[in-house]
Design a protein around this motif. Sequence first.
Motif, PDB file in Angstrom:
ATOM      1  N   THR A 532      -3.754   3.594  -2.275  1.00 48.41           N
ATOM      2  CA  THR A 532      -4.121   2.454  -1.283  1.00 48.41           C
ATOM      3  C   THR A 532      -2.885   2.015  -0.301  1.00 48.41           C
ATOM      4  O   THR A 532      -1.716   2.278  -0.917  1.00 48.41           O
ATOM      5  CB  THR A 532      -4.644   1.437  -2.094  1.00 48.41           C
ATOM      6  OG1 THR A 532      -3.768   0.835  -2.630  1.00 48.41           O
ATOM      7  CG2 THR A 532      -5.987   1.662  -2.411  1.00 48.41           C
ATOM      8  N   THR A 533      -3.087   1.633   0.809  1.00 48.63           N
ATOM      9  CA  THR A 533      -1.736   1.290   1.622  1.00 48.63           C
ATOM     10  C   THR A 533      -2.509   0.107   2.464  1.00 48.63           C
ATOM     11  O   THR A 533      -3.656  -0.110   2.437  1.00 48.63           O
ATOM     12  CB  THR A 533      -1.277   2.087   2.595  1.00 48.63           C
ATOM     13  OG1 THR A 533      -2.482   2.611   3.671  1.00 48.63           O
ATOM     14  CG2 THR A 533      -0.766   3.532   2.128  1.00 48.63           C
ATOM     15  N   GLY A 534      -1.614  -0.994   2.377  1.00 47.65           N
ATOM     16  CA  GLY A 534      -2.018  -2.299   3.132  1.00 47.65           C
ATOM     17  C   GLY A 534      -2.385  -3.270   2.266  1.00 47.65           C
ATOM     18  O   GLY A 534      -3.097  -4.385   2.636  1.00 47.65           O
ATOM     19  N   HIS A 548      -5.131  -6.815  10.208  1.00 42.97           N
ATOM     20  CA  HIS A 548      -4.699  -6.018   9.049  1.00 42.97           C
ATOM     21  C   HIS A 548      -5.353  -4.955   8.722  1.00 42.97           C
ATOM     22  O   HIS A 548      -6.655  -4.871   8.932  1.00 42.97           O
ATOM     23  CB  HIS A 548      -4.384  -6.711   7.857  1.00 42.97           C
ATOM     24  CG  HIS A 548      -3.571  -7.910   7.916  1.00 42.97           C
ATOM     25  ND1 HIS A 548      -2.114  -7.919   7.399  1.00 42.97           N
ATOM     26  CD2 HIS A 548      -3.651  -8.954   8.596  1.00 42.97           C
ATOM     27  CE1 HIS A 548      -1.542  -8.905   7.775  1.00 42.97           C
ATOM     28  NE2 HIS A 548      -2.470  -9.960   8.216  1.00 42.97           N
ATOM     29  N   GLU A 549      -4.731  -3.533   8.559  1.00 39.18           N
ATOM     30  CA  GLU A 549      -5.534  -2.371   8.136  1.00 39.18           C
ATOM     31  C   GLU A 549      -5.283  -2.076   6.493  1.00 39.18           C
ATOM     32  O   GLU A 549      -4.070  -2.081   6.246  1.00 39.18           O
ATOM     33  CB  GLU A 549      -5.166  -1.304   9.075  1.00 39.18           C
ATOM     34  CG  GLU A 549      -5.965  -0.045   8.958  1.00 39.18           C
ATOM     35  CD  GLU A 549      -5.353   0.970   9.961  1.00 39.18           C
ATOM     36  OE1 GLU A 549      -6.197   1.160  11.019  1.00 39.18           O
ATOM     37  OE2 GLU A 549      -4.433   1.717   9.703  1.00 39.18           O
ATOM     38  N   VAL A 550      -6.192  -1.406   5.772  1.00 33.96           N
ATOM     39  CA  VAL A 550      -6.396  -0.739   4.825  1.00 33.96           C
ATOM     40  C   VAL A 550      -6.648   0.559   4.825  1.00 33.96           C
ATOM     41  O   VAL A 550      -7.806   0.728   5.444  1.00 33.96           O
ATOM     42  CB  VAL A 550      -7.256  -1.571   3.619  1.00 33.96           C
ATOM     43  CG1 VAL A 550      -7.119  -0.831   2.474  1.00 33.96           C
ATOM     44  CG2 VAL A 550      -6.723  -3.012   3.708  1.00 33.96           C
ATOM     45  N   ALA A 551      -5.941   1.374   4.222  1.00 38.59           N
ATOM     46  CA  ALA A 551      -6.240   2.865   4.034  1.00 38.59           C
ATOM     47  C   ALA A 551      -6.409   3.219   2.690  1.00 38.59           C
ATOM     48  O   ALA A 551      -5.497   3.048   1.522  1.00 38.59           O
ATOM     49  CB  ALA A 551      -5.450   3.775   4.822  1.00 38.59           C
ATOM     50  N   VAL A 552      -7.219   4.070   2.208  1.00 34.36           N
ATOM     51  CA  VAL A 552      -7.711   4.620   0.921  1.00 34.36           C
ATOM     52  C   VAL A 552      -7.765   6.061   1.192  1.00 34.36           C
ATOM     53  O   VAL A 552      -8.510   6.474   1.790  1.00 34.36           O
ATOM     54  CB  VAL A 552      -8.859   4.287   0.368  1.00 34.36           C
ATOM     55  CG1 VAL A 552      -8.874   4.647  -1.099  1.00 34.36           C
ATOM     56  CG2 VAL A 552      -8.849   2.452   0.227  1.00 34.36           C
ATOM     57  N   THR A 553      -6.675   6.896   0.247  1.00 32.11           N
ATOM     58  CA  THR A 553      -6.661   8.331   0.633  1.00 32.11           C
ATOM     59  C   THR A 553      -7.010   8.795  -1.041  1.00 32.11           C
ATOM     60  O   THR A 553      -6.470   8.464  -1.943  1.00 32.11           O
ATOM     61  CB  THR A 553      -5.514   8.825   0.916  1.00 32.11           C
ATOM     62  OG1 THR A 553      -5.117   8.348   2.178  1.00 32.11           O
ATOM     63  CG2 THR A 553      -5.230  10.402   0.856  1.00 32.11           C
ATOM     64  N   ALA A 554      -8.039   9.729  -1.156  1.00 28.85           N
ATOM     65  CA  ALA A 554      -8.356  10.415  -2.392  1.00 28.85           C
ATOM     66  C   ALA A 554      -7.920  11.570  -2.192  1.00 28.85           C
ATOM     67  O   ALA A 554      -7.853  12.379  -1.273  1.00 28.85           O
ATOM     68  CB  ALA A 554      -9.990  10.582  -2.580  1.00 28.85           C
ATOM     69  N   THR A 555      -7.339  12.173  -3.431  1.00 23.99           N
ATOM     70  CA  THR A 555      -6.779  13.488  -3.506  1.00 23.99           C
ATOM     71  C   THR A 555      -7.304  14.148  -4.718  1.00 23.99           C
ATOM     72  O   THR A 555      -7.096  13.478  -5.911  1.00 23.99           O
ATOM     73  CB  THR A 555      -5.203  13.490  -3.573  1.00 23.99           C
ATOM     74  OG1 THR A 555      -4.674  13.202  -2.209  1.00 23.99           O
ATOM     75  CG2 THR A 555      -4.642  15.046  -3.515  1.00 23.99           C
ATOM     76  N   ASP A 562      -9.579  13.362   1.287  1.00 19.73           N
ATOM     77  CA  ASP A 562     -10.085  12.353   2.117  1.00 19.73           C
ATOM     78  C   ASP A 562      -9.509  10.939   2.483  1.00 19.73           C
ATOM     79  O   ASP A 562      -9.123  10.455   1.454  1.00 19.73           O
ATOM     80  CB  ASP A 562     -11.627  12.162   1.793  1.00 19.73           C
ATOM     81  CG  ASP A 562     -12.610  11.416   2.756  1.00 19.73           C
ATOM     82  OD1 ASP A 562     -12.583  11.527   3.914  1.00 19.73           O
ATOM     83  OD2 ASP A 562     -13.537  10.577   2.199  1.00 19.73           O
ATOM     84  N   THR A 563      -9.621  10.390   3.529  1.00 18.54           N
ATOM     85  CA  THR A 563      -9.060   9.175   3.919  1.00 18.54           C
ATOM     86  C   THR A 563     -10.023   8.324   4.631  1.00 18.54           C
ATOM     87  O   THR A 563     -10.699   8.885   5.663  1.00 18.54           O
ATOM     88  CB  THR A 563      -7.625   9.163   4.742  1.00 18.54           C
ATOM     89  OG1 THR A 563      -6.762   9.768   3.999  1.00 18.54           O
ATOM     90  CG2 THR A 563      -7.130   7.950   5.021  1.00 18.54           C
TER      91      THR A 563
END
Length: 717
Positions: A532-534, A548-555, A562-563
């Motif tokens: 996660t970021t943000g 504000h923005e939140v990003a979640v990236t699955a690997t 996928d983000t």
Amino acid sequence: MKHFRSAVAALACLTALATPALAIPTLAAPATAAAASAAAGRTLTLTGTGTTMWPAFSEDVPRYGISTTGSATGTVKITATPAGPGGRVLVNGAPTTGSRTITGLEPGDEISVIFDDDSGRSAYSLIYLPTRFPILERTTPASSAVAPGHVLLSLSDFGVGSPFFETAVDRNGVPVHVHTEWSSAIDFKQQPNGAFTSSRQSAATTGRSGGALVELGEDLEPASVHQTVGRNNTDGHDSIRTTDGRTILLGYEPNSATGKLDAVVQELDSAGNVTLDWNSADHVDIASESVVPATNNDYAHINSVVETADGNLLLSFRHLSAVFKIARRSEDGHQAGDVLWRLGGRTSDFTFPDDALGGPCAQHTASELPNGNILIFDNGSADATRDMCVDPQDRANGTQRRASTRITEYALDEETGAASLISSYDEGGFALFAGGVVQLPNGNRLIGWAAARESVASEVNGQGQRIWSIRDTNTDLTKRLFTYRAASGVLPDNVDPVVSLTLPASVAQGSSTTPAFSCRDNGGSGLADCATTGLNGDRLDTRTPGTHEVAVTATDAAGNTDTATASYVVTKAATIGRPDAMAKASGQRYYTGNNVYGGASKQTVRATLGRMWSKQRATLRITNDASATDRYSLRASASNSRFRVRYLAGTRDVTAQIEAGTLMSPYMRKGQQWTLTVEVTRRAGARRGDYRTFIVAVTSRHEARTRDSAGFRVSAR
């Protein structure tokens, strides 16, 4: 496939007749929840109606199955404990303390559990399996000598109305992929061209019997269908898709002249044109070669085909108890389709000087090894109507019974006609029908035991030692599922993980809000990370107003990603950052400093200390007087030569942190309170009249300029 299914039904009846002679091992019944503690302290438990997790949790086992019964609801609870007090657990990417309930599960869905603790960072996957998929058990210890890749199985009990599971499993029997077919589906494997295929009856077209070879795409969904041309039947026993685009298929073709079922081998070029159409009627003398009664129309029963190193074909015929090598093309004085030699059967071109059993019997697969030897899954025979093992003392007419299955390797000397038995391996079981063996690139051999239900599959090294073995744990041997064959392949993970992220449109400045997000991966390699970021820790960052923005990236472990991103607005609160510090000495009824903000001069309580080493205590209380949730940092005076001070949060000594200014209060809602104890001891160096004021300064995390202080003044008398 119609003829194969009818044969299977008859053989299933024979299996039932033979069952009492087989020993049924005693197995412990599986528990409804599997849990075990790793040495470092990790635990992982699954509970849920109609579900069972297997194998038992172990820190070095990354993958687990979730078997389901008809009562399963698609809901399970995961309970996990990390190793060490500072450890974290992520369930489907989301931080979890204690347990988390997952709902809406469908067959093939995976649950990710990631530990980040004193034992390091480890990812585990649990796959939710379709009802009636068996609990598989590894019956041999772990070994580093296993061949790489997955084991491909076609599991079923081969009964009418029973599911057929095309599955790829690891060496613990846990699937990375499962597909369910309700009409026959067998021979799930990876072809020489790299594609994965299965022979499915559901793919048959109108007016034809049997099924079709279904080639699967990268998503393991049907991409193309292959069937014989100009024939009635496409049989599912075996097939080949070559690197140059050719297709080799088998068939069981009705012969109107003889009333028999002929065995057909057909080769198609990359454009679908027939380049070879071999028929057993042209090459087999039924009366002198078949080992089944004349009443059995399936006189040959072809069940495997492979290409040899010299470009010809090796065919296995169960009802001839023989392996044929035939010419694929016309050369060296042979016409395409000519039988180059017969290994075994009544008219064998080879003798078996060191095989007392006289060669293969009702075998199911034959393949050529890199050294030119022939490897055979030699079923044996104990047919209720006729034994199919040729009597070596009377090859032309005699038969004998052999209710045991072996894996044999023969070295052929075509000049002398001798087939030397190089090795023979068995595990004491009897595969009445089906089964197979393949040699792996590292020299090990992968065996699918089929109707010998004591094991589903095994891997054996060149010395005949079992590397691993798996079995269905059903205590009733007759109800265990078994595999048509076992194949080796590397099932790629071409499926991207999926991120779900939901945020509120707006939140108040200083509020404490946990975002709703998850990361899931159903591709088989397992979720490796959900980054996660943000965020501010695990919560939304509400310290400053604005968007504000939140990003979640699955690997996943295969590198697929996928983000998901989402934004929220932090609205400025009317009053924020208002800590109210107050103090109360021991024995004092009311706090001093309530609703007083600023310095400690008007918020200090007093106490005196008499003899040396005497103690006095005061209680410091912090109240959140703001309109939103806040958190506070605290800094306090330290001891000196005359007075020693300790600061306690409950029973926890926080002196070092508060003196360093690193102590943080918990998140506090509007009106919520938190207390500290200030304990002062008079030291030997204190003289009458000495005093010291211990001040605690409280600062808002959201507005650093907003602070309050309270004090505790002690004096020596």
